[in-house]
Design a protein around this motif. Structure first.
Motif, PDB file in Angstrom:
ATOM      1  N   ALA A  24       4.436 -42.978 -23.873  1.00  0.00           N
ATOM      2  CA  ALA A  24       5.397 -43.888 -23.454  1.00  0.00           C
ATOM      3  C   ALA A  24       4.719 -45.155 -22.886  1.00  0.00           C
ATOM      4  CB  ALA A  24       6.430 -43.297 -22.665  1.00  0.00           C
ATOM      5  N   ALA A  25       3.905 -44.999 -21.717  1.00  0.00           N
ATOM      6  CA  ALA A  25       3.533 -46.063 -21.184  1.00  0.00           C
ATOM      7  C   ALA A  25       2.386 -46.942 -21.865  1.00  0.00           C
ATOM      8  CB  ALA A  25       2.594 -45.465 -19.806  1.00  0.00           C
ATOM      9  N   VAL A  26       1.695 -46.282 -22.853  1.00  0.00           N
ATOM     10  CA  VAL A  26       0.826 -46.914 -23.782  1.00  0.00           C
ATOM     11  C   VAL A  26       1.611 -47.781 -24.801  1.00  0.00           C
ATOM     12  CG1 VAL A  26      -1.123 -46.702 -25.586  1.00  0.00           C
ATOM     13  CG2 VAL A  26      -1.165 -45.279 -23.224  1.00  0.00           C
ATOM     14  N   LEU A  27       2.475 -47.083 -25.279  1.00  0.00           N
ATOM     15  CA  LEU A  27       3.254 -47.961 -26.159  1.00  0.00           C
ATOM     16  C   LEU A  27       4.139 -49.198 -25.736  1.00  0.00           C
ATOM     17  CD1 LEU A  27       4.774 -44.951 -28.443  1.00  0.00           C
ATOM     18  CD2 LEU A  27       2.950 -46.696 -29.001  1.00  0.00           C
ATOM     19  N   PHE A  28       4.650 -48.788 -24.429  1.00  0.00           N
ATOM     20  CA  PHE A  28       5.490 -49.822 -23.752  1.00  0.00           C
ATOM     21  C   PHE A  28       4.167 -51.040 -23.493  1.00  0.00           C
ATOM     22  CE2 PHE A  28       6.578 -51.700 -19.674  1.00  0.00           C
ATOM     23  CZ  PHE A  28       7.964 -52.077 -19.913  1.00  0.00           C
ATOM     24  N   PHE A  29       2.956 -50.732 -23.085  1.00  0.00           N
ATOM     25  CA  PHE A  29       2.116 -51.776 -22.855  1.00  0.00           C
ATOM     26  C   PHE A  29       1.834 -52.719 -24.086  1.00  0.00           C
ATOM     27  CE2 PHE A  29      -2.610 -52.544 -22.835  1.00  0.00           C
ATOM     28  CZ  PHE A  29      -2.463 -53.668 -22.259  1.00  0.00           C
ATOM     29  N   VAL A  30       1.723 -51.961 -25.424  1.00  0.00           N
ATOM     30  CA  VAL A  30       1.283 -52.689 -26.496  1.00  0.00           C
ATOM     31  C   VAL A  30       2.827 -53.481 -27.159  1.00  0.00           C
ATOM     32  CG1 VAL A  30       1.102 -52.311 -29.079  1.00  0.00           C
ATOM     33  CG2 VAL A  30      -0.479 -50.922 -27.209  1.00  0.00           C
ATOM     34  N   ILE A  31       3.820 -52.950 -26.801  1.00  0.00           N
ATOM     35  CA  ILE A  31       5.097 -53.507 -27.368  1.00  0.00           C
ATOM     36  C   ILE A  31       5.373 -54.844 -26.411  1.00  0.00           C
ATOM     37  CG2 ILE A  31       7.593 -53.147 -27.479  1.00  0.00           C
ATOM     38  CD1 ILE A  31       7.085 -50.360 -28.330  1.00  0.00           C
ATOM     39  N   VAL A  32       5.236 -54.649 -24.981  1.00  0.00           N
ATOM     40  CA  VAL A  32       5.448 -55.854 -24.316  1.00  0.00           C
ATOM     41  C   VAL A  32       4.492 -56.909 -24.649  1.00  0.00           C
ATOM     42  CG1 VAL A  32       5.203 -56.712 -21.940  1.00  0.00           C
ATOM     43  CG2 VAL A  32       6.527 -54.604 -22.239  1.00  0.00           C
ATOM     44  N   TRP A 107      -6.475 -45.035 -17.596  1.00  0.00           N
ATOM     45  CA  TRP A 107      -7.646 -44.803 -18.579  1.00  0.00           C
ATOM     46  C   TRP A 107      -6.761 -45.246 -20.158  1.00  0.00           C
ATOM     47  CZ3 TRP A 107     -11.470 -40.477 -17.283  1.00  0.00           C
ATOM     48  CH2 TRP A 107     -12.043 -40.751 -15.955  1.00  0.00           C
ATOM     49  N   PRO A 108      -5.743 -44.609 -20.257  1.00  0.00           N
ATOM     50  CA  PRO A 108      -5.265 -44.744 -21.751  1.00  0.00           C
ATOM     51  C   PRO A 108      -4.674 -46.331 -21.906  1.00  0.00           C
ATOM     52  CG  PRO A 108      -4.270 -42.833 -20.854  1.00  0.00           C
ATOM     53  CD  PRO A 108      -4.879 -43.498 -19.746  1.00  0.00           C
ATOM     54  N   LEU A 109      -4.413 -46.886 -20.800  1.00  0.00           N
ATOM     55  CA  LEU A 109      -4.091 -48.421 -21.041  1.00  0.00           C
ATOM     56  C   LEU A 109      -5.416 -49.139 -21.499  1.00  0.00           C
ATOM     57  CD1 LEU A 109      -1.311 -49.014 -18.332  1.00  0.00           C
ATOM     58  CD2 LEU A 109      -1.130 -48.977 -20.579  1.00  0.00           C
ATOM     59  N   MET A 110      -6.312 -48.742 -20.469  1.00  0.00           N
ATOM     60  CA  MET A 110      -7.632 -49.420 -20.814  1.00  0.00           C
ATOM     61  C   MET A 110      -8.277 -49.165 -22.323  1.00  0.00           C
ATOM     62  SD  MET A 110      -9.739 -48.278 -17.447  1.00  0.00           S
ATOM     63  CE  MET A 110     -11.499 -48.183 -17.959  1.00  0.00           C
ATOM     64  N   ALA A 111      -7.899 -48.079 -22.758  1.00  0.00           N
ATOM     65  CA  ALA A 111      -8.268 -47.745 -24.253  1.00  0.00           C
ATOM     66  C   ALA A 111      -7.341 -48.815 -25.083  1.00  0.00           C
ATOM     67  CB  ALA A 111      -8.057 -46.307 -24.522  1.00  0.00           C
ATOM     68  N   ALA A 112      -6.218 -48.989 -24.831  1.00  0.00           N
ATOM     69  CA  ALA A 112      -5.191 -49.826 -25.688  1.00  0.00           C
ATOM     70  C   ALA A 112      -5.491 -51.282 -25.325  1.00  0.00           C
ATOM     71  CB  ALA A 112      -3.906 -49.399 -25.402  1.00  0.00           C
ATOM     72  N   THR A 113      -6.231 -51.423 -24.400  1.00  0.00           N
ATOM     73  CA  THR A 113      -6.560 -53.019 -24.319  1.00  0.00           C
ATOM     74  C   THR A 113      -6.992 -53.759 -25.468  1.00  0.00           C
ATOM     75  OG1 THR A 113      -6.895 -52.596 -22.084  1.00  0.00           O
ATOM     76  CG2 THR A 113      -7.616 -54.612 -22.524  1.00  0.00           C
ATOM     77  N   PRO A 114      -7.950 -53.400 -26.271  1.00  0.00           N
ATOM     78  CA  PRO A 114      -8.241 -54.281 -27.219  1.00  0.00           C
ATOM     79  C   PRO A 114      -7.122 -54.577 -28.340  1.00  0.00           C
ATOM     80  CG  PRO A 114      -9.783 -52.476 -26.997  1.00  0.00           C
ATOM     81  CD  PRO A 114      -8.609 -52.187 -26.092  1.00  0.00           C
ATOM     82  N   THR A 138      -5.169 -51.381 -12.643  1.00  0.00           N
ATOM     83  CA  THR A 138      -4.460 -50.136 -12.585  1.00  0.00           C
ATOM     84  C   THR A 138      -4.700 -49.209 -11.425  1.00  0.00           C
ATOM     85  OG1 THR A 138      -6.134 -49.144 -14.260  1.00  0.00           O
ATOM     86  CG2 THR A 138      -3.981 -50.364 -15.187  1.00  0.00           C
ATOM     87  N   ALA A 139      -6.074 -49.293 -11.212  1.00  0.00           N
ATOM     88  CA  ALA A 139      -6.486 -48.384 -10.057  1.00  0.00           C
ATOM     89  C   ALA A 139      -5.647 -48.725  -8.762  1.00  0.00           C
ATOM     90  CB  ALA A 139      -7.863 -48.475  -9.577  1.00  0.00           C
ATOM     91  N   LEU A 140      -5.469 -50.172  -8.426  1.00  0.00           N
ATOM     92  CA  LEU A 140      -4.818 -50.603  -7.512  1.00  0.00           C
ATOM     93  C   LEU A 140      -3.501 -50.486  -7.356  1.00  0.00           C
ATOM     94  CD1 LEU A 140      -5.298 -52.345  -4.782  1.00  0.00           C
ATOM     95  CD2 LEU A 140      -4.435 -54.360  -6.252  1.00  0.00           C
ATOM     96  N   LEU A 141      -2.894 -50.364  -8.675  1.00  0.00           N
ATOM     97  CA  LEU A 141      -1.475 -49.907  -8.765  1.00  0.00           C
ATOM     98  C   LEU A 141      -1.281 -48.568  -8.545  1.00  0.00           C
ATOM     99  CD1 LEU A 141       1.332 -51.469 -10.103  1.00  0.00           C
ATOM    100  CD2 LEU A 141       1.172 -49.768 -11.274  1.00  0.00           C
TER     101      LEU A 141
END
Lengths: 219, 215
Positions: A24-32, A107-114, A138-141
């Motif tokens: 859900a977090a990864v998809l949210f990131f990509v959709i935003v 980590w999954p967000l980093m993977a989805a960054t490209p 994300t580490a800080l967050l």
């Protein structure tokens, strides 16, 4: 240390059993990230201009999503009480939770960054820097969010309170992260900005778990 | 055990030197109301104390105070003469706390649930599961367990590794008679090794010559 690793291992295993939260977090990131081209128009220059800030903002919002269940689930089923009397220092409990959140969300967000970077027309040269900036941000967050999650545990509407507490503290991560990506896109060295971001993380590594640990009580 | 107040004062009086756990003049406020006030008692090694009293009398609060999860408003809890608040880590290492909630993770199997605590405290999972008759359920996820089976899994934590102080909040809730009987050897072995049991309960526990503390 054994107890810390045991808790970390348990958290990661639980996240693997419930991959929906991470997904859900990864998809949210990509959709935003995908919403921006619709909002500002598909002109490549405009998109590339806003890409660094948009990436950072989208990633931090996505990383917030799993935070309100970080301690809530454990508090409801009695696990938190067991952790508090486990002999592991409270700051250690919070530190393991923060690290687990970073591994299972950061980590999954980093993977989805490209994927998100491509949609925002970020120059390919800056993708590596974008991943590094997102890793630190994300580490800080995760660290700040753990303190926020511990503070809002048990509060009515804690899920709403949490972003209001944590996001203002994450503003430096957006500023330096976006500046690093922008520098890399312009062919400059992103190192100074990444180092400043790293300094923020180094400051939060000891302080945030202490704050979170102080907020965790048996009440 | 020696009482500082209450009708059971003098029952099973222990010399001060023999007491391991001592509660001195304890008071606790919950939402501006004193749930426990002026409570003093001593418990000797190998003793069992049943906490009884009406709902809301402060049984669970007393157990949470003894576990270090709540801070007393007044008074002190002493272990071998030393205030437990001085070293919370050492106190945590010597106690097992069984709360109302079973702390069973629905997504983990029975064995994995217990394995987490085995890593914290040491001990082996298989004999602890066997002590509560859970061997056959070891590979089942926590979410399919009945409430009595979850309770047994929570109780299996007691069988993992020895700790001198057991704080049990309604340990037999949801258990069938056979499972309650399984506690007898566990409790007896714990006490024979010099361990202390404090249990809040409404149902008789399989435990010999326990003393009663009415709150």
């Amino acid at each position: 240390m054994t107890a810390f690793l045991a808790l970390l291992g348990r958290e990661v295993r639980l996240a693997l059993r419930h991959p929906a939260d991470t997904l859900a977090a990864v998809l949210f990131f990509v959709i935003v990230a995908a919403l921006f081209p619709f909002g500002v128009g598909p002109a490549p220059e405009t998109l590339a201009r806003i890409a660094p800030g948009a990436l950072l903002a989208a990633a931090l919002l996505a990383a917030l999503l799993p935070l309100d269940r970080m301690f809530g689930a454990d508090a409801e089923d009695g696990t938190l009480d067991q952790l508090l009397v486990s002999g592991l220092p409270r700051a250690g409990i919070a530190g393991a939770k923060a690290l687990a959140h970073w591994i299972t969300t950061g980590w999954p967000l980093m993977a989805a960054t490209p994927v998100a970077a491509a949609m925002l027309n970020l120059p390919v040269e800056a993708w590596g820097t974008a991943i590094a900036a997102l890793a630190l941000a994300t580490a800080l967050l995760s660290l700040l969010g753990t303190a926020g999650a511990a503070l809002t545990l048990g509060a009515r509407r804690g899920g709403v309170l949490l972003p209001l507490l944590v996001l203002p503290l994450a503003i430096p991560a957006v500023i330096f992260g976006a500046a690093a990506i922008e520098a890399a896109g312009a062919g400059l060295s992103p190192a100074p900005f990444l180092l400043l971001l790293g300094a923020g993380v180094s400051l939060a590594v000891p302080l945030a778990p202490l704050a979170a640990g102080a907020a965790l009580t048996g009440d | 055990m020696a009482a500082g107040n209450g009708p059971w004062m003098g029952a099973g009086l222990t010399e001060v030197g023999g007491a391991v756990l001592e509660v001195r003049d304890l008071a606790c406020l919950r939402v501006e109301r004193a749930v426990i006030a002026g409570l003093s008692f001593r418990v000797a090694a190998g003793s069992a104390v049943l906490l009884t009293g009406a709902n809301g009398a402060g049984k669970s609060t007393l157990l949470r105070l003894l576990a270090g999860l709540l801070r007393p408003a007044e008074g002190a809890i002493l272990w071998r003469g030393e205030d437990v608040a001085a070293d919370p880590g050492a106190h945590a290492a010597r106690l097992r706390y069984l709360a109302h909630q079973d702390a069973v993770k629905p997504a983990l199997t029975v064995a994995e649930n217990l394995d987490f605590f085995a890593r914290l405290w040491g001990g082996d999972v298989a004999p602890a599961l066997a002590a509560l008759g859970l061997e056959a359920l070891a590979e089942l996820p926590g979410r399919v367990l009945s409430s009595g089976q979850k309770r047994r899994l929570a109780l299996a934590r007691l069988a993992l590794a020895p700790a001198p102080l057991w704080l049990l909040d309604e340990p037999t809730t949801g258990l069938d008679a056979a499972s309650v009987e399984r506690l007898r050897p566990l409790l007896a072995a714990h006490r024979a090794a010099g361990g202390i049991v404090l249990a809040a309960t409404h149902i008789p526990l399989p435990i010999e010559d326990a003393e009663e503390l009415r709150l």
